[in-house]
Structures are given as structure tokens and as C-alpha cells.
Design an enzyme around this catalytic site. Sequence first.
Site, PDB file in Angstrom:
ATOM      1  N   CYS A   1       0.869  -1.177   0.000  1.00  0.00           N
ATOM      2  CA  CYS A   1       0.000   0.000   0.000  1.00  0.00           C
ATOM      3  C   CYS A   1       0.912   1.235   0.000  1.00  0.00           C
ATOM      4  O   CYS A   1       1.703   1.437   0.919  1.00  0.00           O
ATOM      5  CB  CYS A   1      -0.885  -0.041   1.240  1.00  0.00           C
ATOM      6  SG  CYS A   1      -1.910   1.415   1.435  1.00  0.00           S
TER       7      CYS A   1
ATOM      8  N   CYS B   1      -1.949  15.294   3.427  1.00  0.00           N
ATOM      9  CA  CYS B   1      -3.100  15.231   2.516  1.00  0.00           C
ATOM     10  C   CYS B   1      -3.986  16.446   2.765  1.00  0.00           C
ATOM     11  O   CYS B   1      -4.143  16.871   3.905  1.00  0.00           O
ATOM     12  CB  CYS B   1      -3.886  13.944   2.775  1.00  0.00           C
ATOM     13  SG  CYS B   1      -5.311  13.731   1.673  1.00  0.00           S
TER      14      CYS B   1
ATOM     15  N   GLY C   1      -2.400  10.449   1.364  1.00  0.00           N
ATOM     16  CA  GLY C   1      -2.471  11.314   0.191  1.00  0.00           C
ATOM     17  C   GLY C   1      -3.617  10.974  -0.729  1.00  0.00           C
ATOM     18  O   GLY C   1      -4.230   9.905  -0.629  1.00  0.00           O
ATOM     19  N   GLU C   2      -3.918  11.906  -1.622  1.00  0.00           N
ATOM     20  CA  GLU C   2      -4.968  11.697  -2.611  1.00  0.00           C
ATOM     21  C   GLU C   2      -4.283  11.558  -3.974  1.00  0.00           C
ATOM     22  O   GLU C   2      -3.791  12.536  -4.530  1.00  0.00           O
ATOM     23  CB  GLU C   2      -5.939  12.896  -2.581  1.00  0.00           C
ATOM     24  CG  GLU C   2      -6.927  12.954  -3.719  1.00  0.00           C
ATOM     25  CD  GLU C   2      -7.645  11.635  -4.010  1.00  0.00           C
ATOM     26  OE1 GLU C   2      -8.168  11.003  -3.078  1.00  0.00           O
ATOM     27  OE2 GLU C   2      -7.667  11.232  -5.193  1.00  0.00           O
TER      28      GLU C   2
ATOM     29  N   SER D   1      -6.987   4.364  -5.387  1.00  0.00           N
ATOM     30  CA  SER D   1      -8.179   4.736  -4.623  1.00  0.00           C
ATOM     31  C   SER D   1      -8.280   6.258  -4.535  1.00  0.00           C
ATOM     32  O   SER D   1      -7.306   6.935  -4.209  1.00  0.00           O
ATOM     33  CB  SER D   1      -8.061   4.133  -3.225  1.00  0.00           C
ATOM     34  OG  SER D   1      -9.125   4.573  -2.406  1.00  0.00           O
TER      35      SER D   1
ATOM     36  N   SER E   1     -13.610   5.968  -2.521  1.00  0.00           N
ATOM     37  CA  SER E   1     -13.963   6.071  -1.102  1.00  0.00           C
ATOM     38  C   SER E   1     -15.289   6.820  -1.023  1.00  0.00           C
ATOM     39  O   SER E   1     -15.311   8.040  -1.063  1.00  0.00           O
ATOM     40  CB  SER E   1     -12.885   6.845  -0.346  1.00  0.00           C
ATOM     41  OG  SER E   1     -11.673   6.150  -0.426  1.00  0.00           O
ATOM     42  N   LEU E   2     -16.368   6.070  -0.917  1.00  0.00           N
ATOM     43  CA  LEU E   2     -17.688   6.710  -0.927  1.00  0.00           C
ATOM     44  C   LEU E   2     -18.103   7.047   0.505  1.00  0.00           C
ATOM     45  O   LEU E   2     -18.398   8.197   0.825  1.00  0.00           O
ATOM     46  CB  LEU E   2     -18.703   5.782  -1.604  1.00  0.00           C
ATOM     47  CG  LEU E   2     -20.022   6.432  -1.997  1.00  0.00           C
ATOM     48  CD1 LEU E   2     -19.817   7.499  -3.071  1.00  0.00           C
ATOM     49  CD2 LEU E   2     -21.027   5.403  -2.496  1.00  0.00           C
ATOM     50  N   HIS E   3     -18.157   6.060   1.355  1.00  0.00           N
ATOM     51  CA  HIS E   3     -18.361   6.230   2.800  1.00  0.00           C
ATOM     52  C   HIS E   3     -19.695   6.842   3.224  1.00  0.00           C
ATOM     53  O   HIS E   3     -19.922   7.040   4.425  1.00  0.00           O
ATOM     54  CB  HIS E   3     -17.237   7.055   3.444  1.00  0.00           C
ATOM     55  CG  HIS E   3     -15.857   6.532   3.195  1.00  0.00           C
ATOM     56  ND1 HIS E   3     -15.573   5.197   3.027  1.00  0.00           N
ATOM     57  CD2 HIS E   3     -14.654   7.170   3.081  1.00  0.00           C
ATOM     58  CE1 HIS E   3     -14.266   5.041   2.831  1.00  0.00           C
ATOM     59  NE2 HIS E   3     -13.692   6.216   2.853  1.00  0.00           N
TER      60      HIS E   3
ATOM     61  N   ASN F   1     -10.814   2.027  11.776  1.00  0.00           N
ATOM     62  CA  ASN F   1      -9.703   2.013  12.731  1.00  0.00           C
ATOM     63  C   ASN F   1      -9.766   3.309  13.519  1.00  0.00           C
ATOM     64  O   ASN F   1      -9.495   4.377  12.965  1.00  0.00           O
ATOM     65  CB  ASN F   1      -8.358   1.981  11.993  1.00  0.00           C
ATOM     66  CG  ASN F   1      -7.913   0.567  11.683  1.00  0.00           C
ATOM     67  OD1 ASN F   1      -7.986  -0.318  12.518  1.00  0.00           O
ATOM     68  ND2 ASN F   1      -7.449   0.378  10.462  1.00  0.00           N
TER      69      ASN F   1
HETATM   70  N1  SAH Z   1      -7.186   9.573  -0.716  1.00  0.00           N
HETATM   71  C1  SAH Z   1      -7.490   8.280  -1.215  1.00  0.00           C
HETATM   72  C2  SAH Z   1      -6.520   7.188  -0.814  1.00  0.00           C
HETATM   73  C3  SAH Z   1      -5.969   7.195   0.581  1.00  0.00           C
HETATM   74  S1  SAH Z   1      -7.044   6.768   1.899  1.00  0.00           S
HETATM   75  C4  SAH Z   1      -8.915   7.895  -0.845  1.00  0.00           C
HETATM   76  O1  SAH Z   1      -9.569   8.657  -0.140  1.00  0.00           O
HETATM   77  O2  SAH Z   1      -9.392   6.876  -1.296  1.00  0.00           O
HETATM   78  C5  SAH Z   1      -7.333   5.062   1.704  1.00  0.00           C
HETATM   79  C6  SAH Z   1      -8.636   4.574   2.325  1.00  0.00           C
HETATM   80  O3  SAH Z   1      -8.521   4.483   3.767  1.00  0.00           O
HETATM   81  C7  SAH Z   1      -9.807   5.493   2.053  1.00  0.00           C
HETATM   82  O4  SAH Z   1     -10.933   4.740   1.732  1.00  0.00           O
HETATM   83  C8  SAH Z   1      -9.954   6.185   3.396  1.00  0.00           C
HETATM   84  O5  SAH Z   1     -11.214   6.745   3.535  1.00  0.00           O
HETATM   85  C9  SAH Z   1      -9.664   5.056   4.350  1.00  0.00           C
HETATM   86  N2  SAH Z   1      -9.373   5.448   5.734  1.00  0.00           N
HETATM   87  C10 SAH Z   1      -8.827   6.589   6.178  1.00  0.00           C
HETATM   88  N3  SAH Z   1      -8.752   6.592   7.520  1.00  0.00           N
HETATM   89  C11 SAH Z   1      -9.249   5.405   7.943  1.00  0.00           C
HETATM   90  C12 SAH Z   1      -9.437   4.793   9.224  1.00  0.00           C
HETATM   91  N4  SAH Z   1      -9.075   5.420  10.320  1.00  0.00           N
HETATM   92  N5  SAH Z   1      -9.987   3.560   9.265  1.00  0.00           N
HETATM   93  C13 SAH Z   1     -10.327   2.909   8.136  1.00  0.00           C
HETATM   94  N6  SAH Z   1     -10.173   3.416   6.903  1.00  0.00           N
HETATM   95  C14 SAH Z   1      -9.643   4.654   6.806  1.00  0.00           C
END
Ligand code: SAH
Length: 346
Positions: free
Chosen positions: A109, A116, A163-164, A195, A218-220, A294
Amino acid sequence: MYAVIYMQSIYGYTQEMLVNYFQSLGEKPYRVNQLLPWLYRQKISSFDEITNMKRDFIEKLKKDFYLERLECVTKQKSQDGTIKFLFRLCDGNLIETVLMTHDYGYSVCVTSEVGCNMGCMFCASGMKKKLRNLTASEMVLQVLMVSIITNLRISHVVVMGIGEPFDNYDEVIKFLKIINHPLSLEIGARHITVSTCGIVDKIYEYANFDLQVNLAISLHAPNDKIRNQIMPINKAYPIKEVIKAIEFYINKTNRRVTIEYILLKDINDSLDCARELADLLHSLNVYINLIPYNEVIEKPYKRSTKESMIAFFDYLKKRRLNVQLRKEQGADIDAACGQLRSKHLK
Ligand code: SAH
């Protein structure tokens, strides 16, 4: 007039760029195919180790290119085999890289930026503003260093570290081309996933990229109201726009998109949310990854209870969506993005 040529990292050069460089020196392009295995298979640490090239050409390479390493500051190993590396870049900045063990191979990873700027409310990475983009070579070196340190053949790469990636698009694309090349690390395009939090313009651009690499979003959240609260990027690119871009990507590439959905207690984990999410995604060729959160000490968010996670999962299954409840990896080692780095910056 004098041409000033600065030394560059050779790990930031795609095969195409190396061919141009070789040709500019009157060397045959096929010689690049002799160089790449030295860099990525033998993993030489000095150009002097090369045995099948002329001495004066090796001297020229030494003048034009660094063959650098990243310093591994610390490593944390979790009980499930996940290893988190903290690397120091040549300007002193610290980045995290994670190695995960799966039944299908080893994945790394990769971090794409120092810090970021996306500011997702639940994420530890965003607590430190972005200082700079990583270069393609610094991303390549993360994969190379992990394989050197562990002596493992890395089969998969995910750009899901700090990072993004779509905020550093050009270097990320160069990185993907370099690690994919059959004479370099040879990470199959289908084994690479980038991602994004949903930078819509770049999703369209990525759909047109020639390599068959995967996309994760990352929709969430299932609606703008919740997503606006936890992901500021949603104000620039609301869900409808993101979904339209995903549709375009699927039609263009014929590839399934991964939807990441962190389950946050009492924020996005109700059955109403599951229903809304199913309505939003049921007609798309997507794979939903439900992720246990997490927890991050500095943040108010909590992980959903096991019962809520299972109920959410079961509902989506019942609606016939492709869904998995991801088994968490490395929870005992500050595995959440940015946790190890922020500890060291304190
Ligand atoms: N910026 C990109 C890639 C980095 S984050 C993105 O947003 O996809 C990678 C993934 O980890 C994303 O889905 C992010 O939302 C998630 N993430 C960030 N903090 C987290 C945490 N504390 N627990 C679980 N997933 C987390």
C-alpha cells in the site's frame, strides 16, 4: 549557452523516457531492456554492478542519475503478518508504506503525498496538511524497498496510503507505468488499484488511461447530507457527479469498480443508509468493500458494532449486491492511514 543537466532519480524514468535518453546519446533503444532488469530484478545499488554495458556509458549513467534508497526509520509487524514501514525521504519527510499478506500474494500500500489536503473528518492523514506531492520515483522506491527489505516478490499494489493520488495525477500515472513494465517490477495492471476520494475530473481521465488498472472510490456515505459532514471534497464533487463518473469509467473500461465504505457508528451504519446505498449502486457493476473503522485517538468517530456491521452487510447481500465485510489487517499496529507518521511527528 550551457545546458545544465540536473541529476535525476532513475526510478522516476518510464521505459519510454529511458529510450529517449539512450537515443539522445546514440545508444540503441533495446539497451534499455538490458538496463531495467539490473534496476528491478538484481536490484543493484550502484551502476558499477552492471556487467553488460560499456564502461563510458556506465560513467555517463552515474553522472546523470541517482540510484538512491529510502531510509527505513522503523517497522511495525502485526500478528497477521502486516508490516508497516516508516521511510524517510531525501528531504527528511516521513512517509508510511504497508505490506499485506494475502492468500493470493503480497500487496504493498503506497503513499502518494506528504500529508493530505482532502480533510476527511475521520482520517488521521489529513491532520497534517499536504507538504508536497511525492515523485514517481519515491512511489516506485516504496515498492522496491519493501521487496528488498523482505526479500519477497510483490504481486499487488494499491495506492491507498497517505495522500490523494488524483491530486498528484501525473506522477501517479508515471509510477503505474514504471511498476507495470514487464522488465521492471512487473506488477500486472489488473493487480494495481488506485483509490480516490472522488476527484471527478480525474476519474474521467483515468478511464482513458491505456493500462487496465483498477479504480476504487472512497464513498463512505449514501447521500450528500452525510457525505458533506465527513468528506469536504463532496462539496466540490457531490455524489451524483461521482456516480456519473463511475458509470462512465465502467462503460469505457468494462472493469468493475470497488466502492469503499467505512462503517462509522451512528453516522453511516443504519439500515436506512444500507437501503439508500443499495438504491444508489444496485444497477452498477461495483464491488462494495465494507471496512471496519480504525479508531483515531484525536477523532470523535467510533467503529460500528459487530451487530450493525453484520446487519448492514446482510441487507446489501439480500439486495444482491457484490459486497464483502473486509477483515481488518494490522489493527494492532497503528494501521489507519497516517497514524504511524503522526506519532513520529509529535
Ligand atoms: N485519498 C485516497 C486514498 C488514501 S485513503 C482515498 O480517499 O481513497 C485510503 C482509504 O482508507 C480510504 O478509503 C480512506 O477513507 C480510508 N481510511 C482513512 N482513515 C481510515 C481509518 N481510520 N480507518 C479505516 N479506513 C480509513
